[in-house]
Design an enzyme around this catalytic site. Sequence first.
Site, short mmCIF file in Angstrom:
data_model
loop_
_atom_site.label_atom_id
_atom_site.label_comp_id
_atom_site.label_asym_id
_atom_site.label_seq_id
_atom_site.Cartn_x
_atom_site.Cartn_y
_atom_site.Cartn_z
N ASP A 166 0.79 -1.22 0.00
CA ASP A 166 0.00 0.00 0.00
C ASP A 166 0.83 1.28 0.00
O ASP A 166 0.57 2.20 -0.76
CB ASP A 166 -0.94 0.00 1.22
CG ASP A 166 -1.64 1.32 1.38
OD1 ASP A 166 -2.42 1.67 0.49
OD2 ASP A 166 -1.40 2.02 2.39
N ASP A 169 4.88 0.65 3.95
CA ASP A 169 4.96 -0.63 4.68
C ASP A 169 4.76 -1.78 3.69
O ASP A 169 4.82 -1.58 2.49
CB ASP A 169 3.88 -0.66 5.77
CG ASP A 169 2.51 -0.28 5.21
OD1 ASP A 169 2.22 -0.67 4.06
OD2 ASP A 169 1.73 0.41 5.90
N TYR A 325 -7.71 2.61 6.96
CA TYR A 325 -8.57 2.94 5.82
C TYR A 325 -10.02 2.66 6.19
O TYR A 325 -10.63 1.72 5.70
CB TYR A 325 -8.16 2.14 4.58
CG TYR A 325 -6.86 2.61 3.95
CD1 TYR A 325 -6.81 3.76 3.16
CD2 TYR A 325 -5.67 1.91 4.16
CE1 TYR A 325 -5.62 4.20 2.60
CE2 TYR A 325 -4.48 2.34 3.60
CZ TYR A 325 -4.47 3.49 2.81
OH TYR A 325 -3.29 3.92 2.25
N GLU A 572 5.07 10.09 3.52
CA GLU A 572 4.68 8.74 3.06
C GLU A 572 3.82 8.82 1.78
O GLU A 572 2.84 9.55 1.74
CB GLU A 572 3.90 7.98 4.14
CG GLU A 572 3.63 6.53 3.73
CD GLU A 572 3.09 5.67 4.87
OE1 GLU A 572 3.28 4.44 4.82
OE2 GLU A 572 2.48 6.23 5.80
#
Length: 621
Positions: A166, A169, A325, A572
């Site tokens: 995703d 990570d 999410y 990120e």
Amino acid sequence: MSMYGRDPWGGPLEINTADSATDDDRSRNLQDFDRAALSRPLDETQQSWLLGPTEQKKKKYVDLGCIIVSRKIFVWTVGTLLVSALLAGFITLIVKTVPRHHHSHAPPDNYTLALHKALMFFNAQKSGRLPKHNNVSWRGNSCLNDGKSTSSSSSITKDLVGGYYDAGDAIKFHFPASFAMTMLSWSVIEYSAKYEAAGELNHVKDIIKWGADYFLKTFNHTADSISVMISQVGKGDTSGGSTSENDHYCWMRPEDIDYDRPVSECSSCSDLAAEMAAALASASIVFKDNKAYSQKLVHGAKTLFRFSREQRGRYSAGNEASIFYNSTSYWDEFIWGGAWLYYATGNSSYLQLATTTGIARHAGAFWGILDNSVLSWDNKLAGAALLLSRLRLFLSPGYPYEEMLRTFHNQTSITMCSFLPVFTSFNRTKGGLIQLNHGRPQPLQYIANAAFLATLFSDYLDAADTPGWYCGPNFFSTDVLREFAKTQIDYILGKNPRKMSYIVGFGNHYPKHVHHRGASIPKNKIRYNCKGGWKWRDSKKPNPNTLVGAMVAGPDKHDGFHDVRTNYNYTEPTLAGNAGLVAALVALSGEKSTGIDKNTIFSAVPPMFPTPPPPPAPWKP
């Protein structure tokens, strides 16, 4: 014996071999004969034969064998040819010796240059056994045991190798990943000519197929109905001070992961199932030329959508997905998934569902909530409304759909108005960045999606020969929307107060401490264990590997940015964010005149009106 010849000047010439006349007689006779002949004028040839060489006059003509030409013309012609040849040689010599200036094509624009890089991010996020030409030197095969673990409780499959990580990570979150693939497919359907011009069409199709092939592993795609599907692979919950090894607690290259990666499944996950159905349905249009594969995707999409309707529930309810999410509703995915399935199949039952007033009301389509105009991995309303407006603009199906399609079209117009600075619906930073998430962290993903929608709506209107749209009584040109999209994407590319590009590897000044495990740990044949990688996480040094094309989370509401690896709110990147970026970049790239592909999305849609009867047979007397 005598021979008779023809006298060239008239009269027979007799030669008698028996003649015994003396040589003197012959000579005398010949002289008499010559005088008789010379009493008439002779031509030049005769004179040369009989009289020998005489003083020659200068000839006025030249005999070329096949043609006789005037000497004057002949001399002039030959002279002209010689002069021309000398002149041509001189010019050639000059041309060869003077340095040349090659007029090459115009250099690619910034959007095209950024597009090449933004697509590379997906190559760096691939999980499983990598293709031969993945072109990310520091990545390798990883997580080849996904789904095969003895502790996995999944009843569906033992092979969940593949797909995409995703973000920074190694978790595979299927909800945002599905949205990312849907967005990429939508951009290919609309702008395949621009992808082709940029030389990226095959690349982006490979990216979509990598995702779609993996999604087919997450449920029984050959069945007509299912009761369960996989929602996530990997674990990231570190709340309560947990120190168990997982994808967030450990800082490791994906290639080195040796801890257990649990598989999560769900039996009532309407939002996830409908979003994945949208991903497979849109991909089936991208791959329509590969009939067998396209049909496989369509079948999987239909199965998932049926499941989403039959077993209602939010996929993130009561599990760790709610931390990362969290889905707020599944009604927007019903409209979104229904619209995509209608385009993929032409089955009007999906269009009826997507235009059902009750579903739209549940989704909050008409509540006037500003956030509902912001397209994201959680809320698809703005995207679904534009997708259905497209149908009204180009096919105009009429009753019984017209009323709801007009409503969605109006809603799209209102959304576009909210993007314009003149209405101040959203705040903007001093640098001009629109605050679609009201100043909260990680703003760029929402902005990229909005830039795509604005450019696409502008191109829809252009293709429909409509110069603009109304915001209340005010009429705005389509150019205003494109300008909005450009200013926002230009900000991301570096036209901002910090003069920083928020796309890694684009420009000279970009984030060097991206929150990403694979990019931050060197590929040096040393395996760093779970905690061993923490030293790389906490290092002040730039990442040893460049995560080309990654759009980071972005600046704060004051245009501030901290290039710090441990602060994921700034540094990120995510799959969903980059998918929106790619879509916006391709929409803005190249020539505006290229526009959208009006017809491909309708390739499975039957004619709206009955086919006219054939003409009558010819009249016969």
